[in-house]
Design a protein around this motif. Structure first.
Motif, PDB file in Angstrom:
ATOM      1  N   UNK A 335       0.868  -1.190   0.117  1.00  0.00           N
ATOM      2  CA  UNK A 335       0.042   0.085   0.039  1.00  0.00           C
ATOM      3  C   UNK A 335       0.868   1.214  -0.047  1.00  0.00           C
ATOM      4  N   UNK A 336       0.103   2.469  -0.357  1.00  0.00           N
ATOM      5  CA  UNK A 336       0.881   3.652  -0.382  1.00  0.00           C
ATOM      6  C   UNK A 336       1.447   4.131   0.850  1.00  0.00           C
ATOM      7  N   UNK A 337       0.566   3.795   1.995  1.00  0.00           N
ATOM      8  CA  UNK A 337       1.040   4.157   3.374  1.00  0.00           C
ATOM      9  C   UNK A 337       2.239   3.289   3.883  1.00  0.00           C
ATOM     10  N   UNK A 338       2.343   2.067   3.377  1.00  0.00           N
ATOM     11  CA  UNK A 338       3.329   1.118   3.846  1.00  0.00           C
ATOM     12  C   UNK A 338       4.596   1.421   3.303  1.00  0.00           C
ATOM     13  N   UNK A 339       4.514   1.957   1.763  1.00  0.00           N
ATOM     14  CA  UNK A 339       5.754   2.338   1.090  1.00  0.00           C
ATOM     15  C   UNK A 339       6.203   3.522   1.552  1.00  0.00           C
ATOM     16  N   UNK A 340       5.251   4.667   1.814  1.00  0.00           N
ATOM     17  CA  UNK A 340       5.628   6.042   2.268  1.00  0.00           C
ATOM     18  C   UNK A 340       6.348   5.632   3.550  1.00  0.00           C
ATOM     19  N   UNK A 341       5.872   4.937   4.384  1.00  0.00           N
ATOM     20  CA  UNK A 341       6.418   4.797   5.814  1.00  0.00           C
ATOM     21  C   UNK A 341       8.129   4.310   5.733  1.00  0.00           C
ATOM     22  N   UNK A 342       8.105   3.225   4.586  1.00  0.00           N
ATOM     23  CA  UNK A 342       9.296   2.732   4.412  1.00  0.00           C
ATOM     24  C   UNK A 342      10.272   3.918   3.945  1.00  0.00           C
ATOM     25  N   UNK A 343       9.995   4.759   2.907  1.00  0.00           N
ATOM     26  CA  UNK A 343      10.831   5.872   2.413  1.00  0.00           C
ATOM     27  C   UNK A 343      11.194   6.602   3.601  1.00  0.00           C
ATOM     28  N   UNK A 344      10.270   7.150   4.519  1.00  0.00           N
ATOM     29  CA  UNK A 344      10.545   7.923   5.305  1.00  0.00           C
ATOM     30  C   UNK A 344      11.451   7.249   6.640  1.00  0.00           C
ATOM     31  N   UNK A 345      11.249   6.216   6.778  1.00  0.00           N
ATOM     32  CA  UNK A 345      12.184   5.415   7.576  1.00  0.00           C
ATOM     33  C   UNK A 345      13.637   5.467   6.925  1.00  0.00           C
ATOM     34  N   UNK A 346      13.685   5.279   5.946  1.00  0.00           N
ATOM     35  CA  UNK A 346      15.119   5.041   5.232  1.00  0.00           C
ATOM     36  C   UNK A 346      15.580   6.654   5.191  1.00  0.00           C
ATOM     37  N   UNK A 347      14.781   7.586   4.943  1.00  0.00           N
ATOM     38  CA  UNK A 347      15.276   8.982   4.997  1.00  0.00           C
ATOM     39  C   UNK A 347      15.867   9.239   6.493  1.00  0.00           C
ATOM     40  N   UNK A 348      15.063   9.063   7.535  1.00  0.00           N
ATOM     41  CA  UNK A 348      15.630   9.110   8.890  1.00  0.00           C
ATOM     42  C   UNK A 348      16.719   8.450   9.307  1.00  0.00           C
ATOM     43  N   UNK A 349      16.852   7.291   8.714  1.00  0.00           N
ATOM     44  CA  UNK A 349      17.865   6.292   8.920  1.00  0.00           C
ATOM     45  C   UNK A 349      19.516   7.061   8.454  1.00  0.00           C
ATOM     46  N   UNK A 350      19.270   7.954   7.428  1.00  0.00           N
ATOM     47  CA  UNK A 350      20.351   8.791   6.845  1.00  0.00           C
ATOM     48  C   UNK A 350      20.351  10.140   7.574  1.00  0.00           C
ATOM     49  N   UNK A 392      18.156  18.646   9.932  1.00  0.00           N
ATOM     50  CA  UNK A 392      18.239  17.206   9.375  1.00  0.00           C
ATOM     51  C   UNK A 392      16.698  16.624   9.052  1.00  0.00           C
ATOM     52  N   UNK A 393      15.818  16.909   9.756  1.00  0.00           N
ATOM     53  CA  UNK A 393      14.464  16.516   9.683  1.00  0.00           C
ATOM     54  C   UNK A 393      13.917  17.217   8.332  1.00  0.00           C
ATOM     55  N   UNK A 394      14.661  18.550   7.766  1.00  0.00           N
ATOM     56  CA  UNK A 394      14.075  19.068   6.620  1.00  0.00           C
ATOM     57  C   UNK A 394      14.864  18.164   5.458  1.00  0.00           C
ATOM     58  N   UNK A 395      15.947  17.853   5.684  1.00  0.00           N
ATOM     59  CA  UNK A 395      16.707  17.004   4.533  1.00  0.00           C
ATOM     60  C   UNK A 395      15.887  15.587   4.696  1.00  0.00           C
ATOM     61  N   UNK A 396      15.451  14.858   5.700  1.00  0.00           N
ATOM     62  CA  UNK A 396      14.782  13.900   5.593  1.00  0.00           C
ATOM     63  C   UNK A 396      13.446  13.775   4.659  1.00  0.00           C
ATOM     64  N   UNK A 397      12.841  14.844   4.919  1.00  0.00           N
ATOM     65  CA  UNK A 397      11.588  15.195   4.317  1.00  0.00           C
ATOM     66  C   UNK A 397      11.897  15.362   2.825  1.00  0.00           C
ATOM     67  N   UNK A 398      12.980  15.955   2.475  1.00  0.00           N
ATOM     68  CA  UNK A 398      13.460  16.185   0.987  1.00  0.00           C
ATOM     69  C   UNK A 398      13.752  15.210   0.367  1.00  0.00           C
ATOM     70  N   UNK A 399      14.444  14.103   1.144  1.00  0.00           N
ATOM     71  CA  UNK A 399      14.795  12.876   0.785  1.00  0.00           C
ATOM     72  C   UNK A 399      13.624  12.075   0.371  1.00  0.00           C
ATOM     73  N   UNK A 400      12.742  11.985   1.379  1.00  0.00           N
ATOM     74  CA  UNK A 400      11.547  11.116   1.025  1.00  0.00           C
ATOM     75  C   UNK A 400      10.724  11.520   0.146  1.00  0.00           C
ATOM     76  N   UNK A 401      10.333  12.877  -0.161  1.00  0.00           N
ATOM     77  CA  UNK A 401       9.325  13.087  -1.047  1.00  0.00           C
ATOM     78  C   UNK A 401       9.294  12.586  -2.194  1.00  0.00           C
ATOM     79  N   UNK A 402      10.442  12.522  -3.210  1.00  0.00           N
ATOM     80  CA  UNK A 402      10.216  11.906  -4.340  1.00  0.00           C
ATOM     81  C   UNK A 402       9.671  10.296  -4.426  1.00  0.00           C
ATOM     82  N   UNK A 403      10.236   9.437  -3.252  1.00  0.00           N
ATOM     83  CA  UNK A 403      10.171   8.139  -3.100  1.00  0.00           C
ATOM     84  C   UNK A 403       8.373   8.028  -2.732  1.00  0.00           C
ATOM     85  N   UNK A 404       7.941   9.113  -2.044  1.00  0.00           N
ATOM     86  CA  UNK A 404       6.629   9.058  -1.772  1.00  0.00           C
ATOM     87  C   UNK A 404       5.587   9.353  -2.645  1.00  0.00           C
TER      88      UNK A 404
END
Length: 882
Positions: A335-350, A392-404
């Motif tokens: 699902x979109x939510x599951x994939x978005x959470x996965x992208x967000x978690x990957x961005x926060x990991x960085x 760092x949070x703003x960077x994580x959002x920028x990293x996650x947006x295209x994936x979401x």
């Protein structure tokens, strides 16, 4: 074991190149922005501290003056001290009082029509703030004491021809009383009562020429003065606060508290008058600190825009590389939510490790890049962690947006979207670059109009205008985006030209760029902005340094300027023998009246002034040699050169004499005078010929190659001479943190911009080459050589490199021309005199472009070698990019 590893970690580790690129971009962004915050705080704190420490005591002092008698002195003294202490709050201060008597006629002058005079005085704490050169300090004596003991200053002793042990008899001008005085000692006033302190003019100079000539004063003890001379005389109280511990945030409030002393004192002492430059100085410092911080936001916002775009580019590359993977996961039930959470978690990991590391790396980065002598005073660790976490949070959002965004497409939709792609990005198609251009033009117009990124708030205070601060960053961004519109037409033109030739590399390379211009738009814009920021930083730094030199030359007027007491005409031969001296001229400086206002009158030997005066050529339409030649020409009126506001006037009043003048030239401002000072320059011989006797009060000296060090050392420390040294003035202006703070921020932003550009170019080129491995393997199987492979990549990347370098330099030149003169200010946040002239160091710019070009070509060569070494068999069998 692998099954126990969280999916987000396995997914991140599957793309090590992009993961490292994202980690590097986020760490660079967080560390640099935290470092800039620390730097801005340190610069303003250090600048305010230095300004308060170096301000003259006369500027920091609060003075209350009134007329007192022996009966009410104690009451008024207690009142003033209490009000000052109450309004100073917890700020420690040195409190002193001084009292000056009525006039007394000098010996033998009591029956003269205009006698020479002297006065008695007492200064609290003088024995602690002066150097006793001979004799001793006077002792207390009651009203019945026949002989009054007094001490005099070194200047007064010279003017009155007195020394310790001498006696004189003076007569009171009001009561006719004769007072016999014995001189007990001769002293030299120190800092508190010296020329830069709170001493009155008579104490400092020893003689005062006005309607009457007054010598002295004769300094007696406080007890003696109270018993014998306190007959409705002038008394002053001086409070000098110790501002070393005053926080910058309390400057405005303390200024208001100091200003409130006057109404508080006048409630119980209506005749008391209040004077102080301290509230104005503190208010100006508060504004200067705010302007310094706001100006340093200019490179911060430029870096923010660049960092955001670099992260977006890296995130888009990562998202594009995973589009088919995400589409397959979605087709299999993700699902979109599951994939978005996965992208967000990957961005926060960085982002999270960067948020923790940045506060500790920022001070190290500042030590490596800061070129200014600023004492670092970083804010609390909690504040740095908060800023680091926010970035760092703003960077994580920028990293996650295209994936979401990519999670919304199915496998079939993703397959259908792959292909040539659009020739323009979505922002260009929407006209965002044109909108940004309008906003940038408005912001830069406001910056040039207001003179700083600070405007008045609705509450009547001062605040930072976000639009003005963002103007240069918006200009760089929209300029780069407008330049991208040329990528498609230029690539299409080159494709048509290369199609006629026989070269394989040029034809394939230009065809690749022409078919997919949006693939190259990202690194082109990134590199264009980075080059523009670099060139803009170099131009700003060079312009600032040139402006400091111009300011120092204008304030000094000459390489060396030595102020001397009256009667120093015989010093020319002494100054001519100083090491390196090439020319010397005596200059008379005084205050005259012209057009109903005061002007500074300078009289000098016009024949010598042309080789000594430091007049910047653009300040006058007439060359200096022509001006000095005109000054020496005789006429019925006095030939003068005036500042522009006095050009229409025809008479100058010198003392009580009105002298007709003939204006032979004008200057925007006069060298050797403060900014905004109306001034008149005349030939000294012509002044004397006009029956205005004027002696030299200063000596202007020209030194070979402007190297004043040996001449200043030879001058020594004569207390009668006040030396204005061009080199020392230049160092003083250049060392002011509030004025120089922008240079350190630009250096740091410049280094970070280049790092972002090189990292973004490397990652984009590597990912692009990896995605085209099958294409390159096929070309190698068909017999394409390594040289042809390098040529193919060089042709493709030359569009990015050439367009970026040329566009970046052009864009920086345009922005620098309209922005730099508006952000180069004095340490007091005022406009610079003489006006700022843009100085672009083209040799340094050329070296920078060459270094960037070589670095990028090395990257291209490395990628070509890496691709050429891979065997075609495995790649062709893998079925990639089918």
């Amino acid at each position: 074991m692998r099954g126990r590893t969280p999916m987000v970690i396995r997914r991140a580790l599957s793309e090590p190149l992009l993961l490292v690129a994202a980690l590097g971009s986020v760490l660079l962004a967080t560390t640099t922005l935290v470092a800039l915050m620390v730097y801005a705080v340190s610069v303003t704190e250090d600048g305010v501290r230095r300004a308060m420490e170096t301000a003259p005591l006369s500027t920091r002092a609060v003075t209350v003056t009134t007329s007192v008698t022996a009966r009410d002195f104690t009451r008024i003294d207690g009142l003033v001290r209490k009000q000052v202490a109450d309004h100073f709050g917890g700020v420690p201060a040195q409190m002193t009082s001084s009292t000056l008597s009525d006039s007394y006629a000098m010996p033998g002058q009591e029956k003269a029509e205009r006698p020479e005079l002297t006065r008695f005085a007492t200064y609290e704490g003088l024995d602690q703030n002066a150097t006793l050169l001979s004799g001793k300090w006077p002792a207390d004596g009651g009203a019945s004491t026949r002989i009054v003991q007094a001490s005099i200053s070194e200047a007064a002793a010279r003017a009155m021809s007195l020394s310790a042990g001498d006696r004189l008899s003076v007569v009171g001008r009001l009561d006719g009383r004769r007072v016999t005085v014995q001189i007990t000692g001769v002293f030299r006033p120190g800092d508190l009562y010296g020329s830069s302190g709170i001493g009155d003019e008579l104490l400092v100079s020893g003689v005062q020429n006005a309607d009457y000539t007054t010598y002295g004063p004769l300094v007696v003890s406080a007890g003696t003065f109270l018993d014998r001379f306190t007959t409705s005389v002038s008394a002053s109280w001086h409070a000098v606060p110790d501002l070393g511990g005053l926080p910058r945030e309390q400057l405005a409030s303390f200024a208001g508290s100091v200003a409130a002393i006057e109404p508080a004192v006048r409630t119980d002492c209506p005749d008391c008058t209040f004077s102080s430059l301290l509230p104005g100085m503190l208010t100006q410092l508060d504004r200067a600190a705010l302007v310094a911080r706001s100006t340093m936001l200019v490179p911060v916002l430029q870096l923010l825009v660049l960092a955001a775009y670099a992260l977006t580019l890296t995130a888009r590359l990562l998202s594009d590389h995973r589009t088919m993977e995400v589409a397959l996961l979605r087709s299999r039930g993700g699902g979109s939510v599951r994939l978005a959470v996965l992208a967000g978690g990957e961005a926060l990991l960085v982002a999270l490790p960067c948020a923790v590391a940045a506060p500790f790396l920022a001070p190290v980065l500042l030590q490596l890049t800061s070129a200014t002598d600023v004492r670092l005073s970083p804010p609390s660790t909690a504040a740095m962690l908060a800023v680091s976490a926010a970035v760092a949070l703003a960077c994580a959002v920028l990293l996650a947006l295209p994936a979401i965004r990519s999670t919304r497409r199915t496998y079939i939709e993703e397959r259908g979207s792959r292909g040539r792609g659009a020739r323009q990005g979505i922002l260009q198609r929407a006209g965002a670059d044109v909108v940004l251009l309008v906003l940038a033009a408005l912001a830069i117009w406001q910056m040039r109009h207001y003179g700083a990124p600070v405007t008045s708030t609705a509450g009547g205070g001062l605040g930072i205008d976000p639009l003005i601060v963002a103007g240069p960053a918006l200009a760089l961004l929209c300029g780069g985006m407008l330049g991208l519109r040329l990528l498609g037409p230029i690539s299409a033109l080159v494709e048509r030209l290369t199609a006629r030739g026989t070269g394989l590399a040029s034809a394939l390379g230009s065809r690749q760029v022409s078919r997919r211009p949006t693939r190259y738009s990202g690194p082109t814009l990134l590199l264009t902005m980075a080059v523009a920021i670099g060139v803009l930083s170099l131009a700003t730094g060079s312009t600032w340094r040139a402006s400091q030199d111009d300011q120092a030359r204008h304030l000094a007027g000459a390489d060396l300027r030595v102020a001397v007491p009256p009667g120093g005409d015989g010093r020319e031969s002494t100054y001519k023998t100083l090491p390196g001296v090439t020319a010397v001229t005596g200059v008379h400086r005084s205050v005259a009246s012209m057009g109903g206002g005061d002007v500074t009158l300078l009289g000098a030997d016009a024949a010598k002034l042309g080789t000594i005066m430091l007049l910047r050529p653009d300040l006058s339409a007439t060359p200096l040699a022509a001006l000095t030649s005109r000054l020496a020409q005789p006429g019925t009126a006095l030939p003068v050169v005036v500042t522009s506001g006095l050009a229409q006037l025809r008479t100058i009043t010198i003392g009580s004499q009105a002298v007709p003048v003939h204006v032979v030239g004008t200057t925007a401002s006069m060298p050797g005078t403060a900014a905004g000072t109306p001034a008149v320059l005349a030939d000294l011989s012509a002044l004397r010929a006009a029956k205005v006797p004027r002696e030299a009060t200063e000596w202007w000296i020209s030194v070979k190659d402007h190297d004043t060090s040996r001449a200043v050392a030879a001058l020594g420390t004569n207390p009668e001479e006040t030396v204005t040294d061009l080199a020392a003035l230049d160092r003083q202006l250049g060392g002011d943190p509030l004025a120089a703070g922008l240079q350190g921020a630009l250096t740091l932003g410049f280094a970070a911009a280049l790092a972002f550009a090189l990292l973004g170019f490397l990652v984009n080129a590597a990912v692009s080459a990896r995605e085209r491995r099958a294409e390159f393997a096929l070309l190698r199987a068909l017999g394409v050589t390594f040289k042809q492979m390098i040529a193919l990549l060089a042709v493709e990347q030359s569009f990015v490199i050439a367009l970026s370098l040329a566009g970046g330099v052009l864009l920086a030149g345009i922005v620098a021309a309209v922005v730099v003169p508006a952000i180069v200010l004095t340490g007091q946040a005022t406009a610079v005199t003489p006006p700022v002239l843009l100085d672009v160091p083209w040799p340094t710019v050329a070296a920078l472009i060459l270094i960037i070009m070589v670095s990028l070509l090395v990257v291209v060569g490395g990628l070509a070698r890496s691709l050429h070494r891979r065997g075609p068999g495995g790649v062709l069998r893998s079925g990639e990019d089918r």
